[in-house]
Design a protein around this motif. Structure first.
Motif, PDB file in Angstrom:
ATOM      1  N   ALA A 129       0.830  -1.203   0.000  1.00 36.16           N
ATOM      2  CA  ALA A 129       0.000   0.000   0.000  1.00 36.16           C
ATOM      3  C   ALA A 129       0.866   1.254   0.000  1.00 36.16           C
ATOM      4  O   ALA A 129       1.950   1.275   0.588  1.00 36.16           O
ATOM      5  N   LEU A 130       0.352   2.275  -0.663  1.00 38.24           N
ATOM      6  CA  LEU A 130       0.949   3.607  -0.661  1.00 38.24           C
ATOM      7  C   LEU A 130       0.047   4.506   0.172  1.00 38.24           C
ATOM      8  O   LEU A 130      -1.183   4.516  -0.026  1.00 38.24           O
ATOM      9  N   LEU A 131       0.646   5.256   1.093  1.00 36.65           N
ATOM     10  CA  LEU A 131      -0.112   6.110   2.007  1.00 36.65           C
ATOM     11  C   LEU A 131       0.493   7.511   2.011  1.00 36.65           C
ATOM     12  O   LEU A 131       1.678   7.684   1.722  1.00 36.65           O
ATOM     13  N   ASN A 132      -0.303   8.501   2.413  1.00 41.28           N
ATOM     14  CA  ASN A 132       0.212   9.864   2.446  1.00 41.28           C
ATOM     15  C   ASN A 132       0.856  10.231   3.781  1.00 41.28           C
ATOM     16  O   ASN A 132       1.268  11.364   3.976  1.00 41.28           O
ATOM     17  N   ARG A 133       0.956   9.269   4.692  1.00 42.49           N
ATOM     18  CA  ARG A 133       1.642   9.485   5.976  1.00 42.49           C
ATOM     19  C   ARG A 133       1.992   8.135   6.582  1.00 42.49           C
ATOM     20  O   ARG A 133       1.478   7.098   6.172  1.00 42.49           O
ATOM     21  N   GLU A 134       2.872   8.149   7.567  1.00 42.53           N
ATOM     22  CA  GLU A 134       3.234   6.915   8.255  1.00 42.53           C
ATOM     23  C   GLU A 134       2.039   6.448   9.087  1.00 42.53           C
ATOM     24  O   GLU A 134       1.484   7.226   9.867  1.00 42.53           O
ATOM     25  N   PRO A 135       1.612   5.196   8.952  1.00 44.26           N
ATOM     26  CA  PRO A 135       0.385   4.713   9.598  1.00 44.26           C
ATOM     27  C   PRO A 135       0.617   4.224  11.029  1.00 44.26           C
ATOM     28  O   PRO A 135       0.512   3.032  11.321  1.00 44.26           O
ATOM     29  N   LEU A 136       0.902   5.129  11.938  1.00 46.47           N
ATOM     30  CA  LEU A 136       1.258   4.748  13.306  1.00 46.47           C
ATOM     31  C   LEU A 136       0.165   3.931  13.998  1.00 46.47           C
ATOM     32  O   LEU A 136       0.460   2.960  14.689  1.00 46.47           O
ATOM     33  N   ILE A 150       6.699  -4.451   6.777  1.00 45.02           N
ATOM     34  CA  ILE A 150       7.890  -3.624   6.622  1.00 45.02           C
ATOM     35  C   ILE A 150       7.438  -2.385   5.873  1.00 45.02           C
ATOM     36  O   ILE A 150       6.482  -2.425   5.089  1.00 45.02           O
ATOM     37  N   GLY A 151       8.085  -1.264   6.130  1.00 40.81           N
ATOM     38  CA  GLY A 151       7.687  -0.046   5.445  1.00 40.81           C
ATOM     39  C   GLY A 151       8.709   1.056   5.597  1.00 40.81           C
ATOM     40  O   GLY A 151       9.564   1.007   6.475  1.00 40.81           O
ATOM     41  N   ASP A 152       8.607   2.032   4.721  1.00 38.86           N
ATOM     42  CA  ASP A 152       9.448   3.213   4.787  1.00 38.86           C
ATOM     43  C   ASP A 152       8.889   4.273   3.848  1.00 38.86           C
ATOM     44  O   ASP A 152       7.946   4.023   3.101  1.00 38.86           O
ATOM     45  N   PHE A 153       9.462   5.477   3.912  1.00 42.96           N
ATOM     46  CA  PHE A 153       9.069   6.534   3.005  1.00 42.96           C
ATOM     47  C   PHE A 153       9.832   6.390   1.699  1.00 42.96           C
ATOM     48  O   PHE A 153      10.955   5.882   1.672  1.00 42.96           O
ATOM     49  N   GLY A 157      10.140  11.377   0.481  1.00 38.33           N
ATOM     50  CA  GLY A 157       9.770  11.553   1.879  1.00 38.33           C
ATOM     51  C   GLY A 157       8.304  11.878   2.074  1.00 38.33           C
ATOM     52  O   GLY A 157       7.868  12.153   3.185  1.00 38.33           O
ATOM     53  N   ARG A 158       7.514  11.833   0.998  1.00 36.31           N
ATOM     54  CA  ARG A 158       6.093  12.191   1.087  1.00 36.31           C
ATOM     55  C   ARG A 158       5.151  11.000   1.050  1.00 36.31           C
ATOM     56  O   ARG A 158       4.039  11.076   1.540  1.00 36.31           O
ATOM     57  N   ILE A 159       5.578   9.903   0.452  1.00 31.92           N
ATOM     58  CA  ILE A 159       4.716   8.731   0.316  1.00 31.92           C
ATOM     59  C   ILE A 159       5.278   7.601   1.174  1.00 31.92           C
ATOM     60  O   ILE A 159       6.449   7.245   1.061  1.00 31.92           O
ATOM     61  N   TYR A 160       4.428   7.042   2.037  1.00 30.57           N
ATOM     62  CA  TYR A 160       4.830   5.925   2.874  1.00 30.57           C
ATOM     63  C   TYR A 160       4.435   4.629   2.173  1.00 30.57           C
ATOM     64  O   TYR A 160       3.290   4.474   1.740  1.00 30.57           O
ATOM     65  N   ARG A 161       5.400   3.712   2.048  1.00 32.45           N
ATOM     66  CA  ARG A 161       5.172   2.421   1.392  1.00 32.45           C
ATOM     67  C   ARG A 161       5.190   1.337   2.463  1.00 32.45           C
ATOM     68  O   ARG A 161       6.098   1.309   3.303  1.00 32.45           O
ATOM     69  N   ILE A 162       4.204   0.467   2.424  1.00 27.77           N
ATOM     70  CA  ILE A 162       4.158  -0.611   3.414  1.00 27.77           C
ATOM     71  C   ILE A 162       3.778  -1.927   2.728  1.00 27.77           C
ATOM     72  O   ILE A 162       2.942  -1.941   1.821  1.00 27.77           O
ATOM     73  N   MET A 163       4.471  -2.985   3.141  1.00 25.96           N
ATOM     74  CA  MET A 163       4.122  -4.347   2.717  1.00 25.96           C
ATOM     75  C   MET A 163       3.692  -5.091   3.967  1.00 25.96           C
ATOM     76  O   MET A 163       4.367  -5.029   5.004  1.00 25.96           O
ATOM     77  N   ILE A 164       2.568  -5.799   3.864  1.00 26.75           N
ATOM     78  CA  ILE A 164       2.004  -6.520   5.007  1.00 26.75           C
ATOM     79  C   ILE A 164       1.752  -7.956   4.579  1.00 26.75           C
ATOM     80  O   ILE A 164       1.124  -8.206   3.548  1.00 26.75           O
ATOM     81  N   ARG A 165       2.256  -8.901   5.388  1.00 25.81           N
ATOM     82  CA  ARG A 165       1.983 -10.319   5.118  1.00 25.81           C
ATOM     83  C   ARG A 165       0.842 -10.760   6.022  1.00 25.81           C
ATOM     84  O   ARG A 165       0.893 -10.612   7.244  1.00 25.81           O
ATOM     85  N   ALA A 166      -0.195 -11.310   5.408  1.00 21.86           N
ATOM     86  CA  ALA A 166      -1.376 -11.769   6.145  1.00 21.86           C
ATOM     87  C   ALA A 166      -1.066 -13.035   6.915  1.00 21.86           C
ATOM     88  O   ALA A 166      -0.295 -13.888   6.473  1.00 21.86           O
ATOM     89  N   THR A 167      -1.665 -13.142   8.094  1.00 21.22           N
ATOM     90  CA  THR A 167      -1.595 -14.352   8.893  1.00 21.22           C
ATOM     91  C   THR A 167      -3.004 -14.869   9.085  1.00 21.22           C
ATOM     92  O   THR A 167      -3.966 -14.100   8.962  1.00 21.22           O
ATOM     93  N   PRO A 168      -3.165 -16.147   9.393  1.00 23.69           N
ATOM     94  CA  PRO A 168      -4.520 -16.675   9.563  1.00 23.69           C
ATOM     95  C   PRO A 168      -5.253 -15.968  10.688  1.00 23.69           C
ATOM     96  O   PRO A 168      -4.690 -15.704  11.739  1.00 23.69           O
ATOM     97  N   ALA A 169      -6.534 -15.657  10.445  1.00 21.83           N
ATOM     98  CA  ALA A 169      -7.349 -14.959  11.436  1.00 21.83           C
ATOM     99  C   ALA A 169      -7.614 -15.803  12.668  1.00 21.83           C
ATOM    100  O   ALA A 169      -7.829 -15.286  13.747  1.00 21.83           O
TER     101      ALA A 169
END
Length: 176
Positions: A129-136, A150-153, A157-169
């Motif tokens: 996902a691309l976000l307009n701020r760090e998703p604290l 994992i994520g970083d700008f 420095g304006r777009i925050y990039r995050i990768m999320i691995r799903a785990t079983p609910a």
């Protein structure tokens, strides 16, 4: 005895930055028998897991409320084969199954959309996902649900990039 290189990312984290790339670049520059002592304001559990898969043991010490020291030491190789960090990294973080550009949305909508998408994903699938701020606030939700991220700008420095691995609910996160 393994030599430890020092890397202090506490101020970067306090300033709201994401030192992930700096940390990974530092690991890439280490000699095979060299380790790293990382200074951070929290215990970076997803980073620790990723580095364990890349062949590093760790020892975490909480020195104060927002002061952690984590030593990373390379595992001894028994078969003499070099560890291929690139292949390991690709196995850990496969290509994303989902790509979301949420930069035009105001909070809390990006977090709601990410969490909603994660509920429908298979275990091991990755969302980018691309976000307009760090998703604290999102970080706490991901941790509570047992997801890895994992994520970083980006370079601007304006777009925050995050990768999320799903785990079983249905799997509860049991950590001491």
């Amino acid at each position: 005895m393994v030599q430890l290189r020092e890397l202090d990312v506490r101020q970067i984290l306090r300033d709201g930055g994401m030192p992930f790339q700096l940390i990974m670049d530092t690991f890439a520059s280490l000699d095979p028998d060299e380790g790293l002592r990382l200074h951070a304001i929290f215990e970076p559990v997803p980073l620790i897991r990723q580095l364990e898969r890349r062949g590093y043991s760790h020892l975490s010490r909480r020195l104060a409320e927002d002061d952690w020291e984590i030593d990373f030491v390379p595992h001894q190789k028994t078969n003499g084969d070099p560890v291929t960090a690139t292949a390991t990294a690709e196995a850990i973080w496969p290509e994303p199954s989902w790509n979301l550009d949420l930069t035009d949305l105001a909070p809390p909508e990006p977090m709601e959309r990410i969490l909603s998408r994660l509920e429908s994903m298979e275990s091991g699938e990755v969302l980018f996902a691309l976000l307009n701020r760090e998703p604290l606030f999102l970080f706490n939700e991901l941790k509570a649900r047992g997801h890895e991220w994992i994520g970083d700008f980006d370079a601007s420095g304006r777009i925050y990039r995050i990768m999320i691995r799903a785990t079983p609910a249905n799997v509860s996160d049991v950590r001491a």
